[in-house]
Design a protein around this motif. Sequence first.
Motif, PDB file in Angstrom:
ATOM      1  N   LEU A   1      -1.468  -3.407  -1.023  1.00  0.00           N
ATOM      2  CA  LEU A   1      -1.725  -4.488  -0.331  1.00  0.00           C
ATOM      3  C   LEU A   1      -0.456  -5.213  -0.048  1.00  0.00           C
ATOM      4  CD1 LEU A   1      -4.303  -6.017   0.701  1.00  0.00           C
ATOM      5  CD2 LEU A   1      -3.595  -7.730  -0.933  1.00  0.00           C
ATOM      6  N   VAL A   2      -0.273  -5.882   1.141  1.00  0.00           N
ATOM      7  CA  VAL A   2       1.077  -6.226   1.543  1.00  0.00           C
ATOM      8  C   VAL A   2       0.436  -7.755   1.983  1.00  0.00           C
ATOM      9  CG1 VAL A   2       3.126  -6.729   2.609  1.00  0.00           C
ATOM     10  CG2 VAL A   2       2.011  -4.559   2.110  1.00  0.00           C
ATOM     11  N   THR A   3       0.936  -8.848   1.116  1.00  0.00           N
ATOM     12  CA  THR A   3       0.404 -10.293   1.576  1.00  0.00           C
ATOM     13  C   THR A   3       1.628 -10.860   2.456  1.00  0.00           C
ATOM     14  OG1 THR A   3       1.500 -11.262  -0.420  1.00  0.00           O
ATOM     15  CG2 THR A   3      -0.745 -10.384  -0.563  1.00  0.00           C
TER      16      THR A   3
ATOM     17  N   ASN B   1      10.342   1.451   7.315  1.00  0.00           N
ATOM     18  CA  ASN B   1      10.040   2.730   6.724  1.00  0.00           C
ATOM     19  C   ASN B   1      10.629   2.742   5.546  1.00  0.00           C
ATOM     20  OD1 ASN B   1       8.221   4.583   8.027  1.00  0.00           O
ATOM     21  ND2 ASN B   1       9.978   6.204   7.881  1.00  0.00           N
ATOM     22  N   ILE B   2      11.011   1.418   4.810  1.00  0.00           N
ATOM     23  CA  ILE B   2      11.818   1.431   3.748  1.00  0.00           C
ATOM     24  C   ILE B   2      11.106   2.232   2.640  1.00  0.00           C
ATOM     25  CG2 ILE B   2      13.146  -0.153   2.199  1.00  0.00           C
ATOM     26  CD1 ILE B   2      13.670  -1.776   4.667  1.00  0.00           C
ATOM     27  N   CYS B   3       9.942   1.830   2.237  1.00  0.00           N
ATOM     28  CA  CYS B   3       9.321   2.292   1.186  1.00  0.00           C
ATOM     29  C   CYS B   3       9.010   3.868   1.346  1.00  0.00           C
ATOM     30  CB  CYS B   3       7.833   1.714   0.860  1.00  0.00           C
ATOM     31  SG  CYS B   3       6.784   1.862   2.567  1.00  0.00           S
TER      32      CYS B   3
ATOM     33  N   LYS C   1      11.475  -2.380  -3.244  1.00  0.00           N
ATOM     34  CA  LYS C   1      12.249  -2.275  -1.963  1.00  0.00           C
ATOM     35  C   LYS C   1      11.614  -2.811  -0.860  1.00  0.00           C
ATOM     36  CE  LYS C   1      14.712   0.807  -4.271  1.00  0.00           C
ATOM     37  NZ  LYS C   1      16.170   0.050  -4.776  1.00  0.00           N
ATOM     38  N   CYS C   2      10.210  -3.141  -0.837  1.00  0.00           N
ATOM     39  CA  CYS C   2       9.635  -3.562   0.574  1.00  0.00           C
ATOM     40  C   CYS C   2      10.263  -5.028   0.795  1.00  0.00           C
ATOM     41  CB  CYS C   2       7.902  -3.862   0.302  1.00  0.00           C
ATOM     42  SG  CYS C   2       7.550  -4.756   1.634  1.00  0.00           S
ATOM     43  N   PRO C   3      10.845  -5.171   2.007  1.00  0.00           N
ATOM     44  CA  PRO C   3      11.389  -6.419   2.661  1.00  0.00           C
ATOM     45  C   PRO C   3      10.500  -7.469   2.689  1.00  0.00           C
ATOM     46  CG  PRO C   3      11.282  -4.778   4.519  1.00  0.00           C
ATOM     47  CD  PRO C   3      10.804  -4.117   3.042  1.00  0.00           C
ATOM     48  N   LYS C   4       9.444  -7.259   2.924  1.00  0.00           N
ATOM     49  CA  LYS C   4       8.040  -8.472   2.882  1.00  0.00           C
ATOM     50  C   LYS C   4       8.332  -9.279   1.641  1.00  0.00           C
ATOM     51  CE  LYS C   4       6.558  -7.472   6.556  1.00  0.00           C
ATOM     52  NZ  LYS C   4       6.824  -8.181   8.067  1.00  0.00           N
ATOM     53  N   GLY C   5       8.430  -8.521   0.472  1.00  0.00           N
ATOM     54  CA  GLY C   5       8.609  -9.140  -0.786  1.00  0.00           C
ATOM     55  C   GLY C   5       9.791  -9.789  -0.969  1.00  0.00           C
TER      56      GLY C   5
HETATM   57  S1  SF4 Z   1       8.623  -1.368   2.935  1.00  0.00           S
HETATM   58 FE1  SF4 Z   1       6.993  -2.928   3.252  1.00  0.00          FE
HETATM   59  S2  SF4 Z   1       6.869  -3.641   5.371  1.00  0.00           S
HETATM   60 FE2  SF4 Z   1       8.274  -1.900   5.145  1.00  0.00          FE
HETATM   61  S3  SF4 Z   1       6.923  -0.153   5.656  1.00  0.00           S
HETATM   62 FE3  SF4 Z   1       6.737  -0.320   3.367  1.00  0.00          FE
HETATM   63  S4  SF4 Z   1       4.974  -1.500   2.938  1.00  0.00           S
HETATM   64 FE4  SF4 Z   1       5.651  -1.930   5.103  1.00  0.00          FE
END
Ligand code: SF4
Length: 239
Positions: A132-134, A167-169, A221-225
């Motif tokens: 889950l990404v918030t 596509n980082i993750c 690694k997720c840039p959203k975090g």
């Molecule tokens: S790193 Fe985060 S934002 Fe980027 S694709 Fe993966 S889950 Fe989505």
Amino acid sequence: MEKDIKKIIINKATDMGAAKIGFGNLNGYLPEELSHLNTGISIAIRLSDQIINDIKDKPTFTYFHHYRTVNFLIDQITLQITTILQNRGYLAMAVPASQTVKTSKDAYRGIFQHRTAATLSGLGWIGKNACLVTEEFGPRVRLGTVLTNLPVDYDTPITESKCGKCNICVSNCPALALKGNKWYPGIPRDELVDAYACSTFMNEHYKGIGRGSVCGLCISKCPKGIKVLKINKAAKQPY
Ligand code: SF4
Ligand code: SF4
């Protein structure tokens, strides 16, 4: 009456440490034997940024401990919510924070997917990392769920991924387990992640760290975090 219970539940969960809480309509998503518990109460606990930041190329001992401690807290919060509901005459059960129930069809699934309850409760979307990404904390959360027959005003489900072209993750997954597909409600899990490959890699490479059951790279690694971190840091600059 239901409004009061909702408020009591929100206050209890928040006081105990939940960063997000939502109420979702699970109609059509539950197995037959649980279909009468069609309200899902979804909670998210925020993970420690420091501990997640320290996951550079493999999990850490501290992350494993943190993972288990947060799971314990989730189980405490969902148990409290269950008690509140039962004391008022409703049926309720907490879905274990982290438990897989091996069946002939699937060895990597719990009795109900926390992620499904979370998207239906408006907490976030499912990232290409299958987590889950918030908006607020990216994927740096862990989830808990209570299933109940409490009738309640539901939150608006989230139905769209905000991963975009990122596509980082996917490119950082050492097991090559992430497929790179964009989530939509109802997408088969196998189109997002090869759970067998993920689990086997952790078992083979991280046995000495967290008994091979945690990794965390696709979260760290997720840039959203990370984006949230930058905003927090900027806000704390001295003036
Ligand atoms: S790193 Fe985060 S934002 Fe980027 S694709 Fe993966 S889950 Fe989505
Ligand atoms: S937990 Fe690790 S191995 Fe599993 S999908 Fe994420 S990055 Fe890949």
